[in-house]
Scaffold this motif. Structure first.
Motif, short mmCIF file in Angstrom:
data_model
loop_
_atom_site.label_atom_id
_atom_site.label_comp_id
_atom_site.label_asym_id
_atom_site.label_seq_id
_atom_site.Cartn_x
_atom_site.Cartn_y
_atom_site.Cartn_z
N MET A 128 -14.70 -5.31 -11.20
CA MET A 128 -14.73 -6.23 -12.34
C MET A 128 -13.82 -5.74 -13.46
SD MET A 128 -18.82 -7.16 -12.40
CE MET A 128 -18.73 -8.44 -13.64
N GLU A 129 -13.69 -4.43 -13.57
CA GLU A 129 -12.82 -3.87 -14.61
C GLU A 129 -11.35 -4.12 -14.28
OE1 GLU A 129 -11.89 0.44 -16.78
OE2 GLU A 129 -13.49 0.25 -15.29
N GLY A 130 -10.98 -3.97 -13.00
CA GLY A 130 -9.61 -4.24 -12.57
C GLY A 130 -8.62 -3.25 -13.15
N GLY A 131 -7.32 -3.65 -13.11
CA GLY A 131 -6.27 -2.84 -13.70
C GLY A 131 -5.89 -1.61 -12.91
N GLN A 132 -6.21 -1.56 -11.63
CA GLN A 132 -5.86 -0.39 -10.82
C GLN A 132 -4.82 -0.77 -9.77
OE1 GLN A 132 -9.50 0.88 -8.97
NE2 GLN A 132 -10.07 -1.18 -8.35
N GLU A 133 -4.37 0.22 -9.04
CA GLU A 133 -3.37 -0.01 -8.01
C GLU A 133 -3.95 -0.87 -6.89
OE1 GLU A 133 -0.19 0.88 -8.02
OE2 GLU A 133 -0.41 1.82 -10.01
N ASP A 134 -3.06 -1.65 -6.26
CA ASP A 134 -3.52 -2.54 -5.17
C ASP A 134 -4.21 -1.75 -4.07
OD1 ASP A 134 -2.44 -4.59 -6.59
OD2 ASP A 134 -0.66 -4.84 -5.32
N GLU A 135 -3.67 -0.59 -3.74
CA GLU A 135 -4.24 0.22 -2.67
C GLU A 135 -5.68 0.62 -2.99
OE1 GLU A 135 -3.32 4.41 -0.25
OE2 GLU A 135 -1.89 3.63 -1.72
N ASP A 136 -5.94 0.97 -4.26
CA ASP A 136 -7.29 1.35 -4.66
C ASP A 136 -8.23 0.16 -4.62
OD1 ASP A 136 -6.50 3.98 -5.08
OD2 ASP A 136 -5.88 3.58 -7.15
N THR A 137 -7.72 -1.01 -5.04
CA THR A 137 -8.54 -2.23 -4.98
C THR A 137 -8.94 -2.53 -3.54
OG1 THR A 137 -7.41 -3.13 -6.93
CG2 THR A 137 -8.60 -4.69 -5.52
N CYS A 138 -7.98 -2.42 -2.62
CA CYS A 138 -8.28 -2.68 -1.20
C CYS A 138 -9.33 -1.71 -0.68
CB CYS A 138 -7.01 -2.58 -0.37
SG CYS A 138 -5.84 -3.93 -0.65
N LYS A 139 -9.22 -0.43 -1.06
CA LYS A 139 -10.20 0.56 -0.61
C LYS A 139 -11.60 0.21 -1.11
CE LYS A 139 -7.08 4.54 -0.14
NZ LYS A 139 -6.71 5.87 -0.68
N GLU A 140 -11.69 -0.22 -2.38
CA GLU A 140 -13.01 -0.54 -2.94
C GLU A 140 -13.59 -1.80 -2.28
OE1 GLU A 140 -12.43 -0.70 -7.15
OE2 GLU A 140 -12.53 1.47 -7.37
N LEU A 141 -12.74 -2.80 -2.06
CA LEU A 141 -13.22 -3.99 -1.35
C LEU A 141 -13.69 -3.63 0.04
CD1 LEU A 141 -10.47 -6.55 -2.46
CD2 LEU A 141 -12.91 -6.73 -2.98
N ASN A 142 -12.94 -2.76 0.70
CA ASN A 142 -13.30 -2.33 2.05
C ASN A 142 -14.63 -1.58 2.05
OD1 ASN A 142 -12.68 -2.07 4.87
ND2 ASN A 142 -12.22 0.08 4.48
N SER A 143 -14.84 -0.73 1.05
CA SER A 143 -16.10 0.02 0.95
C SER A 143 -17.27 -0.92 0.70
CB SER A 143 -16.00 1.05 -0.19
OG SER A 143 -14.99 1.99 0.05
N LEU A 144 -17.07 -1.91 -0.17
CA LEU A 144 -18.13 -2.87 -0.44
C LEU A 144 -18.45 -3.69 0.81
CD1 LEU A 144 -20.05 -4.18 -2.45
CD2 LEU A 144 -18.17 -5.65 -3.21
N THR A 145 -17.42 -4.07 1.55
CA THR A 145 -17.63 -4.81 2.81
C THR A 145 -18.48 -4.00 3.77
OG1 THR A 145 -15.50 -5.92 2.55
CG2 THR A 145 -16.47 -5.92 4.74
#
Length: 714
Positions: A38-55
């Motif tokens: 929700m905070e956002g503003g990070q690198e795309d790679e980190d966003t993908c990792k977090e989405l993957n972890s949540l999945t």
């Protein structure tokens, strides 16, 4: 000197770290991931990792086998409306494709876990965004619908078909929103919606005119689209003159192609309401071909052609365009494995090469009755789908160099794309004159690999693979295919071929063509040596034996020809001459087939018995049959030299068998009129070899060194 400090294993957390890790519950992990997203503003790679972890957390929590044993609140309940807004926001078409892909998986995991609650929040999100009707809200809403249509088609189609939405979409895009991005988002949504029948009908009914306008509205000169002011206007807002980006035009063309290539039958009384597109499917296919030749928007052009090439006229135009085939095959070669471009290109090639299924007489009659019942349709299929046209298209595709590319893709693609590859090879294999070249280019290796990859319960895929393999092996020399430096063992093809001898559980009426062609291929393999013969006998003899009694003349003939070659192996002889009851019954059937109406069947049966009678146990089995000797003497009197040759070899083998069996053979042949039969054989024969064998048999039968001239003259 100070003692060295003790090194800690980096894989084991320090005591303080361990306590901290244990204190972070699975619920805390989920909340931390949501907060970071929700905070956002990070690198795309980190966003993908977090989405993957949540999945992963959501998927694990949805299954009893992987759920954490510690008591905790279901993780999906931690995801409120704001969190759903955040996750769905990552599906925005303006996000990088990698993020959209991971967000799609996360949304799918959430909807699976949350059930009705998740559907409710998704519906609220979509309706709220559409209701706000701003530039950003439309893009996000349409992007979410496009991404989730394949995931939850029933849910998204309900939103799509709600009253007033699709009806107002075309006019809204035409009058108010002139932005390239909004149009593109709307078109991506329509493109995905075409997968749903009712949605496709609605698009055809209410959006065809708008789509056609986009496709046909091409600026008259390049100057019209080169102005910086106009480009700025197209990107950001309303303009007076409609100028569509190439990407938007291509997407609209793809949607139109889907609407025309997959027609839906209109409901009663609805015909007049449908607005037909003025751009024909042929014109759209030409547009896609041009796009592909320029290497622009390759994915859209391939996707559009995958649908357009369902039409017979388009198939003909594409297959006869050699530069296009080269471009398509190059695009397939360059496309990553498991990509939409790969699947689309394979779909086009499959459409170009697929033959209509062969129909039985009963099926043809049923088809005619259905055609009569529906007077709006012709009772005859399009002539461009007839075999001669398909065969020509297959030849064109093969000559364009498709096989090496298919071999490469077969090693790395998905199961779905591998099925397309095998289906293309299967169609090409129907053309006998190219089978040898197909084998040289790696088709057999491809098919054997595919057969090993397809699960054993995927019977249709395995049977198609085996049938293509059978066709190629009919027309090639097994020694050239499997010999020399080729690492593929000949025996690897036996199990696939034997599979075709079984009934196909997917069809009510048995198709004997695969059976027949498999028998021919096995016969070809059995012509080599015992390396092939022995496993065929060991693995397939019960099925082969049953086919001897087939009602189909060609199947019976092919079975006897296979058995004739198997008699070159001791294991094959044993099946007919081990002295047992089953062997005696088999010998009875084989003897009866020497009297078949079919010349080739008689020839093969005679050849098999000629090999068998080299063994005294086989001779004994024949002598035990009441008509055994009579049937073999009948071969000696046939009009065809080949049959007489086999007959006299059988008789000579019986007369020269060792011991009491040979004595019994001489007696029985004499009693059955053997002298007269052999004399008739001498009169009819011209072959030196047949004459010599017949004379030798007469000598044995009469107990003379040399038959008298008077006897030979009759």
């Amino acid at each position: 000197m100070a003692s060295p400090s003790k090194q800690l294993d980096p894989s084991v957390p320090a005591p303080g770290e361990r306590a901290q890790a244990e204190s972070v519950t699975i619920e805390d992990q989920t909340l931390l991931l949501l907060a970071s997203l929700m905070e956002g503003g990070q690198e795309d790679e980190d966003t993908c990792k977090e989405l993957n972890s949540l999945t992963k957390l959501l998927n694990d929590d949805s299954s009893e086998e992987t759920r954490s044993p510690k008591p905790h609140k279901p993780l999906y309940e931690l995801i409120d409306a704001d969190s759903v807004d955040t996750i769905l926001g990552y599906l925005d078409m303006r996000q990088p494709p990698t993020i959209r892909g991971h967000a799609t998986l996360t949304t799918s995991a959430y909807l699976k876990a949350s059930g009705e609650k998740g559907v409710e929040l998704l519906t609220e999100f979509f309706n709220a965004r559409v209701g706000k009707a701003t530039y950003d809200d439309f893009i996000i809403a349409f992007s979410v619908a496009a991404s989730l249509f394949p995931v939850v088609p029933d849910v998204i189609s309900t939103l799509f078909l709600r009253e007033g939405f699709i009806v107002s979409l075309g006019p809204l895009m035409k009058r108010k929103w002139k932005s390239k991005k909004v149009e593109q988002a709307a078109l991506e949504m329509l493109n995905a919606a075409c997968m749903h029948t009712q949605c496709r009908e609605a698009i055809k009914k209410y959006c065809a005119e708008w789509l056609d306008e986009i496709v046909t509205d091409v600026p008259p000169t390049s100057a019209d689209v080169s102005s910086p002011d106009k480009l700025h206007q197209i990107e950001h807002g309303s303009i007076q003159q409609r100028i569509h980006s190439e990407q938007v035009r291509n997407l609209a063309a793809v949607v139109l192609a889907k609407l025309q290539a997959v027609p839906s039958p209109p409901s009663a009384g609805e015909e007049e309401r449908i607005q037909p597109a003025t751009t024909s499917i042929e014109e759209l296919s030409d547009m896609f071909r041009t796009m592909l030749s320029k290497n622009t928007t390759e994915q859209s052009s391939i996707e559009g052609l995958a649908y357009a090439s369902l039409q017979p006229k388009v198939k003909e135009r594409l297959a006869s365009d050699k530069p296009f085939l080269k471009n398509l095959i190059k695009a397939l070669g360059d496309a990553p494995a498991k990509s939409p471009e790969t699947y689309g290109a394979l779909s086009i090639l499959l459409n170009l090469t697929t033959y209509l299924p062969a129909l039985t007489e009963e099926q043809k009659r049923m088809s005619q009755l259905k055609a009569y019942a529906n007077a709006s349709k012709s009772s005859k299929p399009d002539p461009l789908n007839e075999d001669d046209h398909v065969s020509k298209r297959c030849q064109d595709v093969f000559e364009a160099g498709i096989i090496p590319i298919l071999v490469t893709h077969s090693q790395h693609g998905s199961t779905a794309s591998l099925m397309l590859v095998v289906s293309i090879v299967f169609s090409l294999s129907k053309t006998s004159r190219i089978r040898g070249q197909m084998a040289q280019q790696g088709a057999i290796k491809l098919l054997l690999h595919a057969f090993s990859v397809f699960p054993s319960d995927n019977i249709p895929a395995r049977r198609t693979t085996a049938h293509a393999l059978a066709r190629i092996l009919i027309s090639t020399n097994p020694v050239h295919v499997f010999g020399g430096s080729n690492p593929i063992p000949m025996t690897s093809s036996i199990r696939p071929l034997l599979l075709l001898l079984d009934d196909d559980p997917a069809t009510e009426q048995r198709d004997l063509l695969p059976v027949f062609e498999s028998l021919l291929a096995l016969t070809n393999l059995a012509s080599t040596d015992d390396t092939a013969r022995n496993p065929i006998i060991r693995l397939g003899f019960p099925r082969i034996e049953e086919l001897l009694l087939s009602n189909n003349k060609l199947v019976t003939r092919a079975t006897v020809e296979l058995i004739c070659n198997l008699m070159q192996a001791p294991g094959g002889v044993t099946k007919f001459a081990d002295g047992g009851k089953q062997a005696s019954h088999r010998m009875h059937i084989l003897l009866a087939l020497t009297d078949s109406e079919d010349f080739e069947t008689r020839r093969a049966a005679g050849g098999a018995i000629a090999s068998l009678t080299e063994w005294d146990t086989a001779v004994n089995a024949i002598l035990e049959r009441d008509r055994g000797v009579t049937l073999l003497l009948a071969l000696c009197k046939e009009d065809q030299e080949e049959l007489r040759h086999r007959g006299v070899v059988c008789i000579l083998n019986m007369l020269t068998a060792p011991g009491k069996v040979g004595e019994w053979g001489i007696k029985k042949v004499q009693e059955e009129g053997g002298v007269d039969a052999l004399k008739e054989c001498l009169k009819k024969s011209r072959s030196q070899e047949v004459l010599e064998i017949t004379v030798e048999a007469l000598k044995r039968l009469l107990g003379e060194e040399k038959p008298s001239p008077a006897l030979l003259e009759g």
